[in-house]
Design a protein around this motif. Structure first.
Motif, short mmCIF file in Angstrom:
data_model
loop_
_atom_site.label_atom_id
_atom_site.label_comp_id
_atom_site.label_asym_id
_atom_site.label_seq_id
_atom_site.Cartn_x
_atom_site.Cartn_y
_atom_site.Cartn_z
N GLN A 90 0.85 -1.19 0.00
CA GLN A 90 0.00 0.00 0.00
C GLN A 90 0.88 1.24 0.00
OE1 GLN A 90 -2.60 -0.44 3.38
NE2 GLN A 90 -3.63 -2.21 2.48
N HIS A 109 -4.47 -1.23 -7.65
CA HIS A 109 -5.77 -0.80 -7.14
C HIS A 109 -5.71 0.66 -6.67
CE1 HIS A 109 -9.61 -0.95 -5.01
NE2 HIS A 109 -8.99 -0.33 -4.02
N ASP A 111 -8.20 3.42 -4.52
CA ASP A 111 -9.41 3.61 -3.71
C ASP A 111 -10.25 4.76 -4.25
OD1 ASP A 111 -8.92 1.60 -1.84
OD2 ASP A 111 -7.75 2.92 -0.55
N SER A 113 -11.26 7.10 -2.57
CA SER A 113 -10.89 8.34 -1.88
C SER A 113 -10.07 9.26 -2.78
CB SER A 113 -10.13 8.03 -0.60
OG SER A 113 -8.94 7.33 -0.90
N GLU A 167 -16.31 2.79 -5.98
CA GLU A 167 -15.71 2.29 -4.74
C GLU A 167 -14.21 2.03 -4.91
OE1 GLU A 167 -18.34 -1.05 -3.87
OE2 GLU A 167 -19.42 0.23 -2.45
N GLY A 168 -13.77 1.80 -6.13
CA GLY A 168 -12.37 1.55 -6.40
C GLY A 168 -12.16 1.14 -7.85
#
Length: 177
Positions: A90, A109, A111, A113, A167-168
């Motif tokens: 991450q 991936h 997010d 956000s 959502e992602g």
């Protein structure tokens, strides 16, 4: 065609006075019809101007762990992905699933956000309309999102069911998954 119908009618009609013989093939009129070749549309050609998925937030599926560390620095967090059986790294703006024993990046991936995503060095707002404007129509619409294909690489936009709320987003090689 009319002659054939008359012949068939004469064969099945109880009032027919003609013999019930079908004419020989060489006595019938034939029309040669040129076969039309259907247009083949490859998955890579179904969508918009982006022809390949090279990077997502500057990470390529072809990157090594060294490439990723040079590009992104040390990960904020590293944990074991139980589905892959490999570590998940991450970083500030991206998560990378990478199997260290094979050196293969399984997925990249982002997010929800994040306000934008960076696809092939082009910034795109994090909303489905902006993504469709750049990528075109999705190859597949699933219950949990939309999938865009370019060759064997897929970009999946995960959305809250029944909405356009993202959502992602995952980039992965669908032939490996």
């Amino acid at each position: 065609m009319m002659k054939l119908l008359l012949v068939m009618f004469s064969v099945i009609s109880p009032f027919s006075v003609q013999p019930a013989a079908v004419p020989a093939a060489h006595d019938m009129q034939w029309t040669v019809v040129e076969e039309e070749t259907p247009e083949i549309i490859l998955a890579a050609d179904r969508s918009g101007p982006v022809q390949h998925f090279r990077t997502l937030n500057d990470i390529s599926l072809d990157d090594s762990i060294d490439d990723i560390l040079v590009n992104k620095g040390q990960p904020i967090h590293k944990e074991h992905d139980p589905y892959l059986g490999c570590p998940e790294y991450q970083f500030k703006d991206v998560t990378v699933g990478l199997c260290e024993d094979t050196g293969v990046v399984n997925y990249v991936h982002i997010d929800a956000s994040e306000k934008r995503l960076k696809l092939n060095q082009e910034w795109i707002d994090m909303n489905i309309e902006a993504i469709r404007d750049v990528l075109g129509k999705p190859y597949y619409v699933a219950e949990d999102g939309e999938v865009f294909l370019r060759g064997s690489q897929a970009l999946k936009v995960y959305m809250k069911p029944g909405s356009n709320y993202i959502e992602g987003i995952d980039l992965f090689d669908e032939s490996v998954s």
